[in-house]
Design an enzyme around this catalytic site. Structure first.
Site, short mmCIF file in Angstrom:
data_model
loop_
_atom_site.label_atom_id
_atom_site.label_comp_id
_atom_site.label_asym_id
_atom_site.label_seq_id
_atom_site.Cartn_x
_atom_site.Cartn_y
_atom_site.Cartn_z
N HIS A 134 42.49 38.37 49.34
CA HIS A 134 42.03 37.22 50.11
C HIS A 134 42.10 35.99 49.20
O HIS A 134 42.52 36.09 48.04
CB HIS A 134 40.63 37.45 50.71
CG HIS A 134 39.54 37.71 49.70
ND1 HIS A 134 39.18 36.82 48.72
CD2 HIS A 134 38.71 38.79 49.52
CE1 HIS A 134 38.18 37.30 48.01
NE2 HIS A 134 37.89 38.52 48.46
N HIS A 137 40.81 36.00 45.52
CA HIS A 137 41.68 36.59 44.50
C HIS A 137 42.79 35.60 44.14
O HIS A 137 43.14 35.41 42.97
CB HIS A 137 42.32 37.88 45.02
CG HIS A 137 41.34 38.91 45.47
ND1 HIS A 137 41.33 39.41 46.75
CD2 HIS A 137 40.32 39.51 44.82
CE1 HIS A 137 40.35 40.29 46.86
NE2 HIS A 137 39.71 40.36 45.70
N CYS A 166 26.87 51.50 41.87
CA CYS A 166 27.44 50.78 43.01
C CYS A 166 28.95 51.01 42.98
O CYS A 166 29.62 50.58 42.02
CB CYS A 166 27.14 49.28 42.93
SG CYS A 166 28.09 48.33 44.17
N CYS A 168 31.00 47.68 42.93
CA CYS A 168 31.11 47.08 41.59
C CYS A 168 31.74 48.06 40.59
O CYS A 168 32.15 47.65 39.52
CB CYS A 168 29.75 46.70 41.02
SG CYS A 168 28.86 45.44 41.90
N CYS A 204 22.76 47.10 46.13
CA CYS A 204 23.37 46.23 45.10
C CYS A 204 23.18 44.78 45.51
O CYS A 204 23.44 44.41 46.67
CB CYS A 204 24.86 46.56 45.00
SG CYS A 204 25.80 45.34 44.07
N HIS A 243 26.80 43.46 46.64
CA HIS A 243 27.45 44.04 47.83
C HIS A 243 26.50 44.30 49.00
O HIS A 243 26.97 44.61 50.10
CB HIS A 243 28.17 45.33 47.44
CG HIS A 243 29.40 45.07 46.60
ND1 HIS A 243 29.36 45.03 45.22
CD2 HIS A 243 30.68 44.82 46.95
CE1 HIS A 243 30.56 44.77 44.76
NE2 HIS A 243 31.39 44.65 45.78
N LYS A 278 29.54 34.57 48.92
CA LYS A 278 30.83 34.90 48.31
C LYS A 278 31.76 35.45 49.39
O LYS A 278 31.40 36.37 50.11
CB LYS A 278 30.62 35.95 47.23
CG LYS A 278 31.90 36.36 46.53
CD LYS A 278 31.65 37.47 45.53
CE LYS A 278 32.95 37.90 44.88
NZ LYS A 278 33.03 39.33 44.64
N LYS A 286 36.06 40.68 51.67
CA LYS A 286 36.60 41.49 52.77
C LYS A 286 35.50 42.37 53.34
O LYS A 286 35.38 42.51 54.55
CB LYS A 286 37.73 42.37 52.25
CG LYS A 286 39.09 41.69 52.27
CD LYS A 286 39.68 41.66 53.67
CE LYS A 286 40.94 40.85 53.79
NZ LYS A 286 42.11 41.53 53.25
N1 MSP Z 1 39.21 45.29 39.21
C1 MSP Z 1 38.16 44.42 38.80
C2 MSP Z 1 38.57 43.60 37.59
C3 MSP Z 1 39.02 44.41 36.42
S1 MSP Z 1 39.56 43.42 35.11
C4 MSP Z 1 39.68 44.44 33.82
C5 MSP Z 1 37.80 43.48 39.92
N2 MSP Z 1 38.71 43.32 40.87
S2 MSP Z 1 38.54 42.44 42.19
O1 MSP Z 1 39.76 42.62 42.91
O2 MSP Z 1 37.33 42.80 42.87
O3 MSP Z 1 38.33 40.96 41.75
C6 MSP Z 1 39.29 40.30 40.99
C7 MSP Z 1 38.95 38.85 40.81
O4 MSP Z 1 38.86 38.17 42.05
C8 MSP Z 1 37.62 38.62 40.08
O5 MSP Z 1 37.78 37.63 39.07
C9 MSP Z 1 36.74 38.10 41.17
O6 MSP Z 1 35.75 37.23 40.68
C10 MSP Z 1 37.73 37.34 42.02
N3 MSP Z 1 37.18 37.11 43.34
C11 MSP Z 1 36.91 38.03 44.31
N4 MSP Z 1 36.28 37.37 45.33
C12 MSP Z 1 36.14 36.06 45.04
C13 MSP Z 1 35.67 34.93 45.71
N5 MSP Z 1 35.15 34.98 46.91
N6 MSP Z 1 35.79 33.73 45.07
C14 MSP Z 1 36.40 33.59 43.85
N7 MSP Z 1 36.85 34.64 43.20
C15 MSP Z 1 36.65 35.89 43.73
O7 MSP Z 1 36.73 42.91 39.91
#
Ligand code: MSP
Length: 531
Positions: free
Chosen positions: A21, A24, A130, A133, A155, A158, A308, A311
């Site tokens: 989304h 990311h 969790c 997380c 959590c 979440h 935040k 999905k």
């Molecule tokens: N797989 C772990 C990271 C491992 S790194 C060794 C993870 N993955 S994630 O897909 O959940 O998130 C990846 C990145 O996307 C994180 O930096 C997270 O903060 C960012 N974001 C996910 N949702 C977000 C928002 N709503 N806003 C901004 N960034 C967000 O965590």
């Protein structure tokens, strides 16, 4: 002015349980802008991104969909995560998957080293986990459930129930690194940024560090522990190592660091995963005798309805919902400009549409198309020579140098939004300059021919500066502008222009032939237009 050097940057690696989304995509764009800026500055640059594919979260999703987790990961990587990079124009140099052999080999080597050096022990453990997380939660992030989850512990991130796990695990003696970590934050105040993130990390470590469970036995979707194959490696321990396995760590079994390149690196992470990167990760590296990251920068969240975007909470917006209408450049510009890097930012379609129209279409795009149209009309599409400089022209020349220097300093400080604000001062000043100088009036008076040339040269050269400075943020439209300005033939490829020299005035040569410019940011028809 900063000298050219090297710049290595990583995004977190993304869970493949679901499609991306815009949260990311936001992390990706920020890292990409920094990488493109440094590349264009002539710094030896390496930009890594990738996917996090092991652990319970992926296993459960795959199982629920009736496929093996590797098959699920392959599907998501090919259908969603790699295509995301094209959708938003990401210029990564490598893409690591934690299911790559190179990663597995590196993780095994790292674990074996830690084990051999006495940093790992076997123990028993019971705690609340969790799966969202992929973390045993600290007390501070456990809250009482509400609604359907009333009476359960959930959590704080979440809002889903935690699972009580009791297992025999291997533990990393992380507690032994507490003092060294505190010394690191003290000696290198810019190690964790911004300051609010640094304070949070220091407070967390000061409370006392516990040892970290680094293996699991209740499922097998992970990298086996080299000395005990009944255990798989804890997904975060595995995932964090991507930053060095992709950079060559462990590829030479007798000398694990022989092939390690582009390390240390800057780590751009969301604030939700700060602790993993600013506490666990440096402790792991210290234990292995490796350098810690150059910086860990925590950005904020994109919020929808004050929460935040995610999905799982059904607030996720797919990046192509925006790029299909507004284009990749607008996506990149909007999030870098509208959200202070390091703080949360609320996303709204209205704000996106308003900034698109006011800043990109009217502010920047119109400036370029007006200048090119006037050059065609008054100088047959050839860059005119500048005559004597008047005070108003000097203001623009000086502002161009200042915008370039300020933007570079802001990028060094990870203040991407400030860099754009500095560059936009030049956009606004050039629009004001055209209004004041009234070239269409000068054109009516043959005695003002030289003055007309000076004015149009000043705007052409101002646009040359803007194309160079904005290229890392809006690569497609600046590429089109560069070609239209006649700069491609006279100065070479845009990406090859040294961004730290962008503010040096007078580089666009008089006599260069300009070309038609397609509309950079077309008008977007909205429902309210009644069309
Ligand atoms: N797989 C772990 C990271 C491992 S790194 C060794 C993870 N993955 S994630 O897909 O959940 O998130 C990846 C990145 O996307 C994180 O930096 C997270 O903060 C960012 N974001 C996910 N949702 C977000 C928002 N709503 N806003 C901004 N960034 C967000 O965590």
């Amino acid at each position: 002015m900063a000298q050219s050097s090297s710049f290595s940057v990583s995004t977190p690696i993304f869970y493949v349980n679901d499609a991306p989304h815009i949260g990311h995509a936001y992390t990706e764009v920020a890292a990409d802008v920094l990488a493109r800026w440094h590349r264009q500055a002539g710094d030896e640059t390496f930009f890594l991104t990738g996917t996090d594919e092991h652990g319970q979260k992926i296993l459960r999703t795959a199982t629920a969909n009736g496929v093996h987790p590797k098959e699920w990961a392959d599907r998501l990587v090919e259908s969603s995560w790699r295509p995301l990079l094209d959708t938003i124009n990401i210029s990564n140099d490598d893409f690591i998957r934690t299911t790559d052999d190179r990663h597995k080999v590196g993780v095994e080597t790292f674990l074996q080293r830690l084990h051999d050096d006495g940093h790992v022990y076997a123990g028993e453990f019971e705690a609340l986990y969790c799966v969202g997380c992929e973390e045993f939660k600290p007390k501070s992030e456990i809250v009482d459930g509400e609604g359907a989850f009333e009476g359960q512990k959930v959590c704080a991130i979440h809002s889903k129930p935690l699972e009580l796990l009791q297992e025999k695990n291997y533990f990393f003696k992380m507690s032994a690194f507490q003092d060294r970590l505190l010394a690191l934050y003290e000696e290198r105040p810019d190690f964790v940024q911004p300051a609010s993130a640094r304070n949070e990390v220091i407070a967390f470590v000061q409370q006392g560090l516990e040892d970290l469970s680094i293996s699991r036995t209740s499922f097998d979707w992970g990298i086996p522990i080299p000395w005990d194959s009944a255990h798989v490696t804890y997904v975060w321990f595995d995932a964090l190592l991507n930053y060095i396995t992709a950079r060559g760590y462990g590829q030479n079994p007798t000398d694990p660091t022989a092939e390690l390149k582009h390390w240390p690196a800057v780590q751009i992470v969301g604030k939700d995963i700060l602790r993993f990167h600013a506490v666990i990760w440096p402790a792991m590296l210290m234990a292995a005798g490796l350098e810690v990251p150059s910086n860990v920068f925590a950005h904020g969240w994109l919020l929808v309805g004050g929460e935040k975007m995610s999905k799982s909470k059904l607030t996720g917006i797919a990046p192509n919902e925006i790029t299909d209408t507004f284009g990749a450049d607008a996506f990149r510009y909007y999030f870098m400009r509208a959200v202070s890097f390091g703080h949360d930012g609320s996303f709204s379609w209205e704000d996106l549409a308003a900034r698109y129209q006011a800043e990109l279409a009217n502010g920047f795009g119109n400036l370029a198309s007006r200048l090119l149209a006037m050059n065609v009309k008054y100088f047959d599409g050839v860059v005119p020579a500048a005559g004597a400089e008047e005070p108003a022209d000097a203001v623009i020349r000086e502002l161009a140098a200042k915008a370039a220097a300020d933007a570079d300093a802001h990028i060094e400080a990870f203040a991407i939004h400030e860099a754009l604000a500095s560059i936009w001062e030049l956009v606004d000043a050039l629009n004001g300059y055209i209004t004041e100088q009234q070239p269409w009036v000068l054109a009516k008076d043959e005695t003002q021919r030289e003055r007309l040339g000076t004015v149009l040269y000043t705007v052409s050269e101002g646009l040359r500066v803007l194309a160079e400075l904005l290229h890392p943020v809006i690569p497609e439209s600046t590429g089109k502008l560069w070609a239209a300005l006649g700069a491609e033939e006279s100065l070479g490829a845009l990406a090859a222009q040294s961004i730290r020299e962008a503010g040096t005035w007078g580089r666009l040569p008089a006599g260069a032939t300009q070309h038609p410019l397609p509309v950079l940011f077309p008008r977007i028809e909205t429902e309210g237009d009644g069309k």
